[in-house]
Design an enzyme around this catalytic site. Structure first.
Site, PDB file in Angstrom:
ATOM      1  N   TYR A  79       0.838  -1.213   0.000  1.00  0.00           N
ATOM      2  CA  TYR A  79       0.000   0.000   0.000  1.00  0.00           C
ATOM      3  C   TYR A  79       0.871   1.261   0.000  1.00  0.00           C
ATOM      4  O   TYR A  79       0.672   2.182  -0.808  1.00  0.00           O
ATOM      5  CB  TYR A  79      -0.888  -0.063   1.235  1.00  0.00           C
ATOM      6  CG  TYR A  79      -1.796   1.120   1.478  1.00  0.00           C
ATOM      7  CD1 TYR A  79      -2.830   1.431   0.595  1.00  0.00           C
ATOM      8  CD2 TYR A  79      -1.644   1.905   2.623  1.00  0.00           C
ATOM      9  CE1 TYR A  79      -3.674   2.505   0.845  1.00  0.00           C
ATOM     10  CE2 TYR A  79      -2.488   2.966   2.883  1.00  0.00           C
ATOM     11  CZ  TYR A  79      -3.502   3.276   1.994  1.00  0.00           C
ATOM     12  OH  TYR A  79      -4.335   4.330   2.246  1.00  0.00           O
TER      13      TYR A  79
HETATM   14  N1  NAD Z   1      -9.664   6.434   5.773  1.00  0.00           N
HETATM   15  C1  NAD Z   1      -8.447   6.865   6.085  1.00  0.00           C
HETATM   16  O1  NAD Z   1      -8.162   7.238   7.220  1.00  0.00           O
HETATM   17  C2  NAD Z   1      -7.366   6.920   5.016  1.00  0.00           C
HETATM   18  C3  NAD Z   1      -6.050   7.149   5.405  1.00  0.00           C
HETATM   19  C4  NAD Z   1      -5.070   7.285   4.439  1.00  0.00           C
HETATM   20  C5  NAD Z   1      -5.421   7.201   3.098  1.00  0.00           C
HETATM   21  N2  NAD Z   1      -6.705   6.944   2.744  1.00  0.00           N
HETATM   22  C6  NAD Z   1      -7.022   6.886   1.309  1.00  0.00           C
HETATM   23  O2  NAD Z   1      -8.217   7.619   1.040  1.00  0.00           O
HETATM   24  C7  NAD Z   1      -8.946   6.987  -0.013  1.00  0.00           C
HETATM   25  C8  NAD Z   1     -10.338   6.630   0.451  1.00  0.00           C
HETATM   26  O3  NAD Z   1     -10.244   5.839   1.600  1.00  0.00           O
HETATM   27  P1  NAD Z   1     -11.537   5.248   2.355  1.00  0.00           P
HETATM   28  O4  NAD Z   1     -11.090   4.954   3.738  1.00  0.00           O
HETATM   29  O5  NAD Z   1     -12.720   6.096   2.115  1.00  0.00           O
HETATM   30  O6  NAD Z   1     -11.702   3.852   1.582  1.00  0.00           O
HETATM   31  P2  NAD Z   1     -12.909   2.819   1.695  1.00  0.00           P
HETATM   32  O7  NAD Z   1     -12.274   1.497   1.580  1.00  0.00           O
HETATM   33  O8  NAD Z   1     -13.766   3.104   2.886  1.00  0.00           O
HETATM   34  O9  NAD Z   1     -13.798   3.199   0.433  1.00  0.00           O
HETATM   35  C9  NAD Z   1     -13.354   2.996  -0.814  1.00  0.00           C
HETATM   36  C10 NAD Z   1     -14.514   3.058  -1.816  1.00  0.00           C
HETATM   37  O10 NAD Z   1     -13.928   2.574  -3.000  1.00  0.00           O
HETATM   38  C11 NAD Z   1     -14.686   1.491  -3.501  1.00  0.00           C
HETATM   39  N3  NAD Z   1     -13.766   0.583  -4.159  1.00  0.00           N
HETATM   40  C12 NAD Z   1     -12.900  -0.301  -3.583  1.00  0.00           C
HETATM   41  N4  NAD Z   1     -12.222  -0.967  -4.525  1.00  0.00           N
HETATM   42  C13 NAD Z   1     -12.658  -0.490  -5.718  1.00  0.00           C
HETATM   43  C14 NAD Z   1     -12.333  -0.797  -7.065  1.00  0.00           C
HETATM   44  N5  NAD Z   1     -11.432  -1.742  -7.355  1.00  0.00           N
HETATM   45  N6  NAD Z   1     -12.968  -0.122  -8.051  1.00  0.00           N
HETATM   46  C15 NAD Z   1     -13.905   0.817  -7.758  1.00  0.00           C
HETATM   47  N7  NAD Z   1     -14.252   1.146  -6.492  1.00  0.00           N
HETATM   48  C16 NAD Z   1     -13.637   0.489  -5.493  1.00  0.00           C
HETATM   49  C17 NAD Z   1     -15.384   0.875  -2.299  1.00  0.00           C
HETATM   50  O11 NAD Z   1     -16.555   0.151  -2.687  1.00  0.00           O
HETATM   51  C18 NAD Z   1     -15.691   2.122  -1.474  1.00  0.00           C
HETATM   52  O12 NAD Z   1     -16.938   2.707  -1.873  1.00  0.00           O
HETATM   53  C19 NAD Z   1      -8.106   5.778  -0.443  1.00  0.00           C
HETATM   54  O13 NAD Z   1      -7.237   6.157  -1.489  1.00  0.00           O
HETATM   55  C20 NAD Z   1      -7.311   5.476   0.812  1.00  0.00           C
HETATM   56  O14 NAD Z   1      -6.135   4.748   0.526  1.00  0.00           O
HETATM   57  C21 NAD Z   1      -7.695   6.796   3.664  1.00  0.00           C
END
Ligand code: NAD
Length: 247
Positions: free
Chosen positions: A150
């Site tokens: 990741y």
């Molecule tokens: N939540 C955090 O604290 C956090 C921290 C650091 C980085 N991020 C980054 O922020 C972004 C969003 O994170 P999040 O926590 O909302 O993620 P999440 O996993 O809660 O949501 C991701 C969304 O993407 C969709 N998804 C997953 N795989 C997919 C695919 N192959 N094709 C299309 N859609 C797909 C899921 O159905 C979901 O609706 C990501 O890039 C994540 O790496 C999040």
């Protein structure tokens, strides 16, 4: 409103931070093509937000999905101004235990999809200029243990973003990165399973809490999508309560 006239593709735009971005963008005047693997959440989002949202059910690893999302933006809303590369799936394991499939999952949904959507969007973005927002993580910036696939994909996204920011600047296409910390359902499940690790994590956030996807993170993405940030490109903005302070 801040995003009047903008037409955005939001990958992973049905739930979590992406769902929050879709909602906040529409509230601020944008039209959104939300791409997601979750049809229930995507259809519910479209029903909630009405005709300003088009939901495209699909996996960002499918090479046909990025061009289809661009076509929907143009056919339904007339243009494409904004690309939010938010979707990213990954699995945690120590470096020596990570399987080829786990590496492929992280690079396929994160780096490759980000690259493919940027290439598909470019012919439309260059017509009037635009904004791309890609997603990084504190796991990459800090080298979080068990996050090799990741963290590597996230830092590859930051490298790509800086190069393309420089290559596309003369066409007025800006490319920036957001690194969030947000209390999504995944983080909530992790809080239930590992309350002590969660407390330790919160302890490292100067503002003392994980962000709310809609209240805290999506407005920072909206800023980068809006003309308020028209003099910014190639930057990483930390939307994480001060957890990582870039210098
Ligand atoms: N939540 C955090 O604290 C956090 C921290 C650091 C980085 N991020 C980054 O922020 C972004 C969003 O994170 P999040 O926590 O909302 O993620 P999440 O996993 O809660 O949501 C991701 C969304 O993407 C969709 N998804 C997953 N795989 C997919 C695919 N192959 N094709 C299309 N859609 C797909 C899921 O159905 C979901 O609706 C990501 O890039 C994540 O790496 C999040």
């Amino acid at each position: 409103m801040q995003l009047d006239g903008k037409v955005a593709i939001v990958t992973g735009g049905a739930t979590g931070i992406g769902g929050a971005v879709s909602r906040v963008f529409v509230r601020r005047g944008a039209k959104v093509v939300a791409v997601d693997t979750n049809p229930e959440a995507g259809n519910a989002l479209a029903a909630e937000l009405g005709e300003r949202v088009a939901f495209l059910h699909g996996d960002v690893r499918d090479p046909d999905i990025a061009p289809r999302a661009v076509s929907i933006a143009v056919e339904r809303f007339g243009l494409l101004t904004t690309l939010i590369n938010n979707a990213h799936a990954s699995r945690q394991a120590p470096f020596t235990d990570l399987t080829d499939d786990q590496w492929a999952l992280s690079f396929g949904t994160g780096f490759e999809a980000t690259k493919r959507f940027m290439l598909a969007a470019y012919p439309e973005l260059r017509k009037q200029g635009g904004s791309v927002v890609n997603f990084a993580s504190g796991a990459g910036l800090l080298g979080q243990v068990t996050q090799a696939s990741y963290a590597s994909a996230k830092e590859a996204i930051r490298g790509l973003s800086r190069v393309v920011a420089n290559e596309w600047a003369n066409e007025n296409i800006r490319v920036n990165v957001v690194s969030p910390a947000a209390l999504t359902s995944g983080v909530k499940a992790w809080r239930e399973a590992f309350p002590e690790l969660y407390a330790a994590s919160v302890g490292k956030i100067p503002l003392g809490r994980f962000g709310d996807p809609e209240e805290d993170v999506a407005p920072i993405v909206a800023f980068l999508a809006s003309d308020d940030s028209k003099y910014m490109t190639g930057q990483t903005l930390m939307a994480d309560g001060g957890g990582v302070q870039l210098r």
